[in-house]
Design a protein around this motif. Sequence first.
Motif, PDB file in Angstrom:
ATOM      1  N   VAL A 276       8.210   2.788   1.079  1.00 45.70           N
ATOM      2  CA  VAL A 276       7.115   3.229   1.952  1.00 45.70           C
ATOM      3  C   VAL A 276       7.092   2.356   3.206  1.00 45.70           C
ATOM      4  O   VAL A 276       7.119   1.122   3.117  1.00 45.70           O
ATOM      5  N   ASN A 277       7.039   3.007   4.342  1.00 42.55           N
ATOM      6  CA  ASN A 277       6.977   2.354   5.657  1.00 42.55           C
ATOM      7  C   ASN A 277       8.148   1.409   5.923  1.00 42.55           C
ATOM      8  O   ASN A 277       8.059   0.532   6.769  1.00 42.55           O
ATOM      9  N   GLY A 278       9.217   1.559   5.172  1.00 42.33           N
ATOM     10  CA  GLY A 278      10.411   0.771   5.418  1.00 42.33           C
ATOM     11  C   GLY A 278      10.435  -0.594   4.768  1.00 42.33           C
ATOM     12  O   GLY A 278      11.462  -1.273   4.786  1.00 42.33           O
ATOM     13  N   TYR A 279       9.317  -1.024   4.173  1.00 44.57           N
ATOM     14  CA  TYR A 279       9.291  -2.379   3.607  1.00 44.57           C
ATOM     15  C   TYR A 279       8.668  -2.466   2.218  1.00 44.57           C
ATOM     16  O   TYR A 279       8.942  -3.395   1.490  1.00 44.57           O
ATOM     17  N   GLU A 280       7.836  -1.543   1.821  1.00 43.85           N
ATOM     18  CA  GLU A 280       7.121  -1.621   0.538  1.00 43.85           C
ATOM     19  C   GLU A 280       7.786  -0.715  -0.491  1.00 43.85           C
ATOM     20  O   GLU A 280       7.947   0.483  -0.266  1.00 43.85           O
ATOM     21  N   LEU A 281       8.178  -1.284  -1.631  1.00 38.92           N
ATOM     22  CA  LEU A 281       8.808  -0.515  -2.697  1.00 38.92           C
ATOM     23  C   LEU A 281       7.792  -0.261  -3.803  1.00 38.92           C
ATOM     24  O   LEU A 281       7.221  -1.210  -4.360  1.00 38.92           O
ATOM     25  N   ARG A 282       7.549   1.003  -4.099  1.00 43.65           N
ATOM     26  CA  ARG A 282       6.677   1.386  -5.215  1.00 43.65           C
ATOM     27  C   ARG A 282       7.588   1.821  -6.345  1.00 43.65           C
ATOM     28  O   ARG A 282       8.274   2.832  -6.250  1.00 43.65           O
TER      29      ARG A 282
ATOM     30  N   SER B  56       0.326   9.354  -3.682  1.00 40.27           N
ATOM     31  CA  SER B  56       0.109  10.028  -2.401  1.00 40.27           C
ATOM     32  C   SER B  56       0.012   8.970  -1.310  1.00 40.27           C
ATOM     33  O   SER B  56      -0.439   7.851  -1.549  1.00 40.27           O
ATOM     34  N   LEU B  57       0.466   9.338  -0.143  1.00 40.12           N
ATOM     35  CA  LEU B  57       0.469   8.446   1.010  1.00 40.12           C
ATOM     36  C   LEU B  57      -0.504   9.003   2.041  1.00 40.12           C
ATOM     37  O   LEU B  57      -0.480  10.193   2.328  1.00 40.12           O
ATOM     38  N   GLN B  58      -1.323   8.155   2.560  1.00 40.74           N
ATOM     39  CA  GLN B  58      -2.360   8.582   3.495  1.00 40.74           C
ATOM     40  C   GLN B  58      -2.181   7.894   4.837  1.00 40.74           C
ATOM     41  O   GLN B  58      -1.543   6.850   4.926  1.00 40.74           O
ATOM     42  N   GLY B  59      -2.795   8.442   5.852  1.00 38.68           N
ATOM     43  CA  GLY B  59      -2.813   7.806   7.162  1.00 38.68           C
ATOM     44  C   GLY B  59      -1.424   7.612   7.724  1.00 38.68           C
ATOM     45  O   GLY B  59      -0.649   8.552   7.825  1.00 38.68           O
ATOM     46  N   ARG B  60      -1.096   6.383   8.038  1.00 37.32           N
ATOM     47  CA  ARG B  60       0.190   6.069   8.676  1.00 37.32           C
ATOM     48  C   ARG B  60       1.296   5.747   7.675  1.00 37.32           C
ATOM     49  O   ARG B  60       2.388   5.355   8.066  1.00 37.32           O
TER      50      ARG B  60
ATOM     51  N   GLY C 254       3.654  -5.488  11.498  1.00 37.29           N
ATOM     52  CA  GLY C 254       2.922  -4.478  12.261  1.00 37.29           C
ATOM     53  C   GLY C 254       3.173  -3.109  11.664  1.00 37.29           C
ATOM     54  O   GLY C 254       3.845  -2.977  10.647  1.00 37.29           O
ATOM     55  N   VAL C 255       2.613  -2.101  12.289  1.00 35.48           N
ATOM     56  CA  VAL C 255       2.835  -0.726  11.844  1.00 35.48           C
ATOM     57  C   VAL C 255       3.332   0.056  13.057  1.00 35.48           C
ATOM     58  O   VAL C 255       2.576   0.235  13.995  1.00 35.48           O
TER      59      VAL C 255
ATOM     60  N   SER D 278       6.631  -1.732  11.038  1.00 35.92           N
ATOM     61  CA  SER D 278       7.191  -3.077  11.004  1.00 35.92           C
ATOM     62  C   SER D 278       8.508  -3.103  11.786  1.00 35.92           C
ATOM     63  O   SER D 278       9.257  -2.126  11.780  1.00 35.92           O
ATOM     64  N   SER D 279       8.799  -4.230  12.435  1.00 36.40           N
ATOM     65  CA  SER D 279      10.039  -4.334  13.203  1.00 36.40           C
ATOM     66  C   SER D 279      11.249  -4.546  12.293  1.00 36.40           C
ATOM     67  O   SER D 279      12.380  -4.342  12.707  1.00 36.40           O
ATOM     68  N   ARG D 280      11.025  -4.942  11.025  1.00 32.19           N
ATOM     69  CA  ARG D 280      12.109  -5.134  10.067  1.00 32.19           C
ATOM     70  C   ARG D 280      11.891  -4.195   8.894  1.00 32.19           C
ATOM     71  O   ARG D 280      10.758  -3.967   8.480  1.00 32.19           O
ATOM     72  N   ILE D 281      12.974  -3.652   8.356  1.00 38.13           N
ATOM     73  CA  ILE D 281      12.897  -2.708   7.243  1.00 38.13           C
ATOM     74  C   ILE D 281      13.966  -3.033   6.204  1.00 38.13           C
ATOM     75  O   ILE D 281      14.935  -3.733   6.490  1.00 38.13           O
ATOM     76  N   ALA D 282      13.779  -2.505   4.999  1.00 34.18           N
ATOM     77  CA  ALA D 282      14.759  -2.647   3.920  1.00 34.18           C
ATOM     78  C   ALA D 282      15.646  -1.403   3.904  1.00 34.18           C
ATOM     79  O   ALA D 282      15.155  -0.285   4.059  1.00 34.18           O
ATOM     80  N   ARG D 283      16.931  -1.629   3.730  1.00 31.59           N
ATOM     81  CA  ARG D 283      17.898  -0.530   3.617  1.00 31.59           C
ATOM     82  C   ARG D 283      18.830  -0.828   2.452  1.00 31.59           C
ATOM     83  O   ARG D 283      18.968  -1.969   2.034  1.00 31.59           O
TER      84      ARG D 283
END
Length: 169
Positions: free
Chosen positions: A104-110, A81-85, A130-131, A133-138
């Motif tokens: 998750v959030n464009g940068y964290e892989l679970r 589950s994802l909470q908050g932002r 930051g939240v 993040s200015s860079r993301i994984a695609r």
Amino acid sequence: MPSARSLVAVALVSAALAAAAGTACGYTVGRRSLDPATEIMAVSPPAGGRIAFVREGPCGQGRCQTLWLGNTREDATEVGSLQGRERCEGIAWSGDGYRMGFLVNGYELRVFDAEPRTKVAQLNLVEPDGVPSSRIARGITFSSNGTAVTFDDCPRNTSGCKSGLAGVR
């Protein structure tokens, strides 16, 4: 100087308006909490036979997401589950459908093994600044044995991607 009678009338009208506003707010919050969770993203592996999806529903003062994994929607298990932002921005599968990841959030892989639906790793593909993040994984792709992922490290809102590689332990 206002009379006592007009002050009482103003107080009664103010109390009635406050009660009406409180009732409307309570009704709205109560209705929102009854909203069912909705599926916002679903992806099956290239080999088929499994599915991963994300549901979003009300929680606390906002909306939360839950991560699901299964052979079908009917037998799927909530695996996170994802909470908050936190927000899921993508789902990637290995070619054989054994390993998968929620971005998750464009940068964290679970990362999860599809059977027995357990989390095996959590890694930052891109270091967040930051939240959001200015860079993301695609374009996340698992290696044939599921022990590494390749991806594009990209600016969130412009072009200019570069290649990335990360090991999954």
